[in-house]
Design an enzyme around this catalytic site. Structure first.
Site, PDB file in Angstrom:
ATOM      1  N   TRP A  89       0.829  -1.213   0.000  1.00 20.91           N
ATOM      2  CA  TRP A  89       0.000   0.000   0.000  1.00 20.91           C
ATOM      3  C   TRP A  89       0.861   1.260   0.000  1.00 20.91           C
ATOM      4  O   TRP A  89       0.548   2.222  -0.690  1.00 20.91           O
ATOM      5  CB  TRP A  89      -0.979  -0.009   1.177  1.00 20.91           C
ATOM      6  CG  TRP A  89      -1.963  -1.132   1.086  1.00 20.91           C
ATOM      7  CD1 TRP A  89      -2.090  -2.195   1.944  1.00 20.91           C
ATOM      8  CD2 TRP A  89      -2.952  -1.346   0.054  1.00 20.91           C
ATOM      9  NE1 TRP A  89      -3.083  -3.031   1.512  1.00 20.91           N
ATOM     10  CE2 TRP A  89      -3.639  -2.547   0.368  1.00 20.91           C
ATOM     11  CE3 TRP A  89      -3.335  -0.636  -1.091  1.00 20.91           C
ATOM     12  CZ2 TRP A  89      -4.674  -3.056  -0.423  1.00 20.91           C
ATOM     13  CZ3 TRP A  89      -4.363  -1.134  -1.886  1.00 20.91           C
ATOM     14  CH2 TRP A  89      -5.020  -2.330  -1.552  1.00 20.91           C
ATOM     15  N   ASP A 106      -1.918   6.454   6.447  1.00 25.26           N
ATOM     16  CA  ASP A 106      -2.932   5.522   5.966  1.00 25.26           C
ATOM     17  C   ASP A 106      -3.217   4.560   7.111  1.00 25.26           C
ATOM     18  O   ASP A 106      -2.410   3.680   7.404  1.00 25.26           O
ATOM     19  CB  ASP A 106      -2.389   4.787   4.739  1.00 25.26           C
ATOM     20  CG  ASP A 106      -3.360   3.740   4.189  1.00 25.26           C
ATOM     21  OD1 ASP A 106      -4.426   3.532   4.804  1.00 25.26           O
ATOM     22  OD2 ASP A 106      -3.045   3.144   3.141  1.00 25.26           O
ATOM     23  N   LYS A 132     -12.248  -2.143   6.574  1.00 24.92           N
ATOM     24  CA  LYS A 132     -11.490  -3.072   7.411  1.00 24.92           C
ATOM     25  C   LYS A 132     -11.961  -3.013   8.860  1.00 24.92           C
ATOM     26  O   LYS A 132     -12.311  -4.019   9.419  1.00 24.92           O
ATOM     27  CB  LYS A 132      -9.992  -2.768   7.349  1.00 24.92           C
ATOM     28  CG  LYS A 132      -9.297  -3.475   6.203  1.00 24.92           C
ATOM     29  CD  LYS A 132      -8.927  -2.613   5.079  1.00 24.92           C
ATOM     30  CE  LYS A 132      -8.438  -3.391   3.877  1.00 24.92           C
ATOM     31  NZ  LYS A 132      -7.803  -2.522   2.915  1.00 24.92           N
TER      32      LYS A 132
HETATM   33  C1  LIG Z   1      -7.218  -1.983   1.903  1.00 23.11           C
HETATM   34  C2  LIG Z   1      -6.198  -0.947   2.033  1.00 23.11           C
HETATM   35  C3  LIG Z   1      -6.106   0.111   1.113  1.00 23.11           C
HETATM   36  C4  LIG Z   1      -7.013   0.210  -0.092  1.00 23.11           C
HETATM   37  O1  LIG Z   1      -8.273   0.613   0.285  1.00 23.11           O
HETATM   38  P1  LIG Z   1      -9.421   0.906  -0.789  1.00 23.11           P
HETATM   39  O2  LIG Z   1     -10.495   1.490   0.070  1.00 23.11           O
HETATM   40  O3  LIG Z   1      -9.777  -0.405  -1.403  1.00 23.11           O
HETATM   41  O4  LIG Z   1      -8.884   1.858  -1.775  1.00 23.11           O
HETATM   42  C5  LIG Z   1      -5.149   1.066   1.327  1.00 23.11           C
HETATM   43  N1  LIG Z   1      -4.303   1.008   2.358  1.00 23.11           N
HETATM   44  C6  LIG Z   1      -4.357   0.000   3.271  1.00 23.11           C
HETATM   45  C7  LIG Z   1      -3.404  -0.001   4.425  1.00 23.11           C
HETATM   46  C8  LIG Z   1      -5.308  -0.996   3.131  1.00 23.11           C
HETATM   47  O5  LIG Z   1      -5.364  -1.991   4.030  1.00 23.11           O
END
Ligand SMILES: *Cc1c(COP(=O)(O)O)cnc(C)c1O
Length: 362
Positions: free
Chosen positions: A104, A173, A197
């Protein structure tokens, strides 16, 4: 297990508290006496206004945010933030530091570079297959922000404490660990998290942005890609994802009123993580893939020493009522995602299953 529900260890979309799903079901046809479902009412109605404002207030209380922070709900997932962050914060001649701790982070870096923005990779754990979190990172004095991925969903690592960036704002993030533990938000200029998540369904990204960061946006940006557009309209410049925001509101209410806040949540999550890691470490049949001091309390990645047994392990796990234990398709192996809504009982049941599998195949 109730209502034919299985033990859900999916990485995302992921498990939600059963009580919340039941509440959604029970109020679905007639939301708060409106005679309509949450998916049918106007986002300009008092009903929805109460939902979004409550979600914002609860976020501020849970994370102890001061009045300088705005809580926004955007679409495009966390992935949209990879492009919006450099677009909004890096003008001509400015640069930012990124720490690369996995797939990511790599994507976030790429989306900045695609736009021709100046960024520096201040540290990376790619040399050891992203199995650890770099320490003692030196940041550039002139960085406008430092971007990190607080929890690496695929590789199963997590920043146990955040790096010291001095006066440079951290941008994080937190898709896979937001609201999983207390965070001192004062270090952060922006926190973002795809909801699917740890706090809700797919379709919305929570963005927490500090007031001074809003002022950095260049004038000539498309409205939909500018934080100020959403900050000035309480995330309702256009139609927001009402159902997803409503679910988040219920999850935040559960965190505050049932769990008892993020200190409590963090304790429970550490307990779940310890249950699994202690078991994995107790023998030689299973092997954790992340370095112990960098291990994630959200995504437990492991292998079976005899990798040929992994296929059977996944098959058997499905037969026994577990879902989602297969590692990410890019890395293989096994992964148990144990987000907030995963109960201690679910983790104990998984450990029992792993013991039985080892006994039969070890
Ligand atoms: C799942 C995830 C993403 C991507 O998320 P989307 O909402 O599908 O764009 C980005 N960063 C992390 C750390 C993730 O676990």
């Amino acid at each position: 297990m109730k209502e034919n529900r299985i033990y859900n260890f999916n990485a995302g979309p992921a498990t939600l508290p059963l009580g919340i799903l039941e509440e959604i079901r029970d109020s679905f046809l007639n939301f708060k006496g409106s005679g309509m479902s949450i998916t049918e009412i106007s986002h300009r109605s008092k009903w929805f206004d109460d939902v979004i404002n409550d979600a914002i207030e609860r976020t501020k209380r849970l994370l102890n945010l001061n009045e300088n922070f705005h809580v926004l709900f955007l679409q495009g997932g966390a992935s949209m933030q990879f492009c919006m962050i450099p677009m909004n914060f890096l003008r001509e001649g400015m640069s930012a530091d990124y720490v690369n701790t996995g797939i990511w982070s790599t994507k976030a870096i790429k989306e900045a570079q695609i736009q021709g923005k100046q960024i520096r990779v201040a540290a990376s754990s790619e040399d050891k297959n992203f199995s650890y979190i770099p320490e003692n990172v030196q940041f550039s004095d002139n960085a406008v922000y430092v971007h990190i991925t607080s929890n690496n969903t695929i590789k199963g690592t997590q920043w146990a404490s955040f790096p010291d960036t001095g006066s440079i704002p951290l941008v994080a993030d937190m898709s896979s660990d937001i609201m999983s533990r207390p965070v001192n938000a004062d270090k952060f200029g922006l926190i973002y998290a795809g909801a699917q998540k740890n706090i809700g369904p797919a379709g919305v990204c929570m963005v927490i942005i500090r007031d001074d960061m809003l002022k950095m946006a260049p004038d000539r940006l498309p409205s939909m890609l500018k934080y100020t557009t959403f900050a000035s309209k309480n995330s309702m410049y256009n139609t927001p994802p009402c159902f997803a925001i409503y679910t988040i509101q219920l999850v935040l209410k559960w965190l505050e009123e049932t769990v008892g806040g993020l200190d409590k949540m963090g304790e429970i999550n550490r307990k779940k993580g310890r249950l699994l890691y202690d078991f994995i470490d107790s023998g030689s049949f299973y092997k954790g893939t992340a370095e112990p001091e960098s291990r994630s309390m959200m995504n437990v990645t492991f292998r079976i020493k005899d990798e040929n047994l992994e296929k059977l392990f996944i098959q058997e796990s499905l037969k026994n009522g577990f879902s989602g234990l297969k590692g990410h398709r890019s890395v293989g192996g096994c992964r148990a995602s144990i987000y907030n809504a995963t109960t201690i009982e679910a983790v104990e049941t998984l450990v029992d299953f792993m013991k039985t599998f080892e006994r039969k195949n070890g």
